[in-house]
Design a protein around this motif. Sequence first.
Motif, PDB file in Angstrom:
ATOM      1  N   ALA A  86      -2.989 -16.479   3.249  1.00 49.16           N
ATOM      2  CA  ALA A  86      -3.660 -15.267   2.782  1.00 49.16           C
ATOM      3  C   ALA A  86      -2.709 -14.085   2.672  1.00 49.16           C
ATOM      4  O   ALA A  86      -2.968 -13.138   1.941  1.00 49.16           O
ATOM      5  N   ALA A  87      -1.595 -14.138   3.374  1.00 51.08           N
ATOM      6  CA  ALA A  87      -0.655 -13.009   3.375  1.00 51.08           C
ATOM      7  C   ALA A  87       0.408 -13.120   2.292  1.00 51.08           C
ATOM      8  O   ALA A  87       0.963 -12.110   1.868  1.00 51.08           O
ATOM      9  N   ARG A  88       0.703 -14.313   1.851  1.00 51.33           N
ATOM     10  CA  ARG A  88       1.823 -14.518   0.920  1.00 51.33           C
ATOM     11  C   ARG A  88       1.727 -13.662  -0.340  1.00 51.33           C
ATOM     12  O   ARG A  88       2.664 -12.964  -0.693  1.00 51.33           O
ATOM     13  N   GLU A  89       0.597 -13.728  -1.026  1.00 50.43           N
ATOM     14  CA  GLU A  89       0.449 -12.987  -2.281  1.00 50.43           C
ATOM     15  C   GLU A  89       0.518 -11.482  -2.033  1.00 50.43           C
ATOM     16  O   GLU A  89       1.164 -10.751  -2.775  1.00 50.43           O
ATOM     17  N   TYR A  90      -0.139 -11.014  -0.974  1.00 54.31           N
ATOM     18  CA  TYR A  90      -0.103  -9.583  -0.657  1.00 54.31           C
ATOM     19  C   TYR A  90       1.325  -9.119  -0.399  1.00 54.31           C
ATOM     20  O   TYR A  90       1.764  -8.106  -0.918  1.00 54.31           O
ATOM     21  N   LEU A  91       2.075  -9.870   0.417  1.00 51.85           N
ATOM     22  CA  LEU A  91       3.440  -9.479   0.747  1.00 51.85           C
ATOM     23  C   LEU A  91       4.341  -9.514  -0.475  1.00 51.85           C
ATOM     24  O   LEU A  91       5.199  -8.645  -0.650  1.00 51.85           O
ATOM     25  N   LEU A  92       4.144 -10.482  -1.350  1.00 58.37           N
ATOM     26  CA  LEU A  92       4.926 -10.559  -2.571  1.00 58.37           C
ATOM     27  C   LEU A  92       4.670  -9.334  -3.436  1.00 58.37           C
ATOM     28  O   LEU A  92       5.603  -8.683  -3.910  1.00 58.37           O
ATOM     29  N   ARG A  93       3.400  -8.970  -3.609  1.00 56.94           N
ATOM     30  CA  ARG A  93       3.067  -7.781  -4.417  1.00 56.94           C
ATOM     31  C   ARG A  93       3.609  -6.515  -3.778  1.00 56.94           C
ATOM     32  O   ARG A  93       4.112  -5.629  -4.471  1.00 56.94           O
ATOM     33  N   SER A  94       3.514  -6.379  -2.463  1.00 56.65           N
ATOM     34  CA  SER A  94       3.995  -5.161  -1.809  1.00 56.65           C
ATOM     35  C   SER A  94       5.520  -5.058  -1.908  1.00 56.65           C
ATOM     36  O   SER A  94       6.058  -3.976  -2.089  1.00 56.65           O
ATOM     37  N   ASP A  95       6.227  -6.173  -1.805  1.00 54.98           N
ATOM     38  CA  ASP A  95       7.674  -6.159  -1.979  1.00 54.98           C
ATOM     39  C   ASP A  95       8.052  -5.757  -3.394  1.00 54.98           C
ATOM     40  O   ASP A  95       8.980  -4.982  -3.609  1.00 54.98           O
ATOM     41  N   GLN A  96       7.341  -6.280  -4.378  1.00 57.00           N
ATOM     42  CA  GLN A  96       7.624  -5.951  -5.769  1.00 57.00           C
ATOM     43  C   GLN A  96       7.368  -4.471  -6.036  1.00 57.00           C
ATOM     44  O   GLN A  96       8.153  -3.814  -6.722  1.00 57.00           O
ATOM     45  N   ALA A  97       6.303  -3.929  -5.481  1.00 51.32           N
ATOM     46  CA  ALA A  97       5.985  -2.506  -5.677  1.00 51.32           C
ATOM     47  C   ALA A  97       7.041  -1.630  -5.021  1.00 51.32           C
ATOM     48  O   ALA A  97       7.450  -0.612  -5.572  1.00 51.32           O
TER      49      ALA A  97
END
Length: 100
Positions: A86-97
Amino acid sequence: MQRQLLHAQYIGRDAKHPRFHEVVDRKVLLDSVRADRRFWGLCWDTAQKPWFEAAVRDRAALAEPTGDFVHYWFGSQGNDPASHPAAREYLLRSDQARDR
């Protein structure tokens, strides 16, 4: 991604608050600990301190557990919260931002 460790938040002074025993059940709290009980008997977990501050001001409530909650004890020190699906997609998006 760089993670920052938070400093320990000691319970001592908070335990003297007039509403402490009304909003905190130390037995339930310590029974839930699988890690170092001595440390957690003296210190708040990361989210517990702000919850306590809100609760004594009637700005928080306890919710019944849903059964799908996973607590990562020592998450930034030993476990990798990013490993939870559940955290993978969120962390990927936050890193990209952050990198923009």
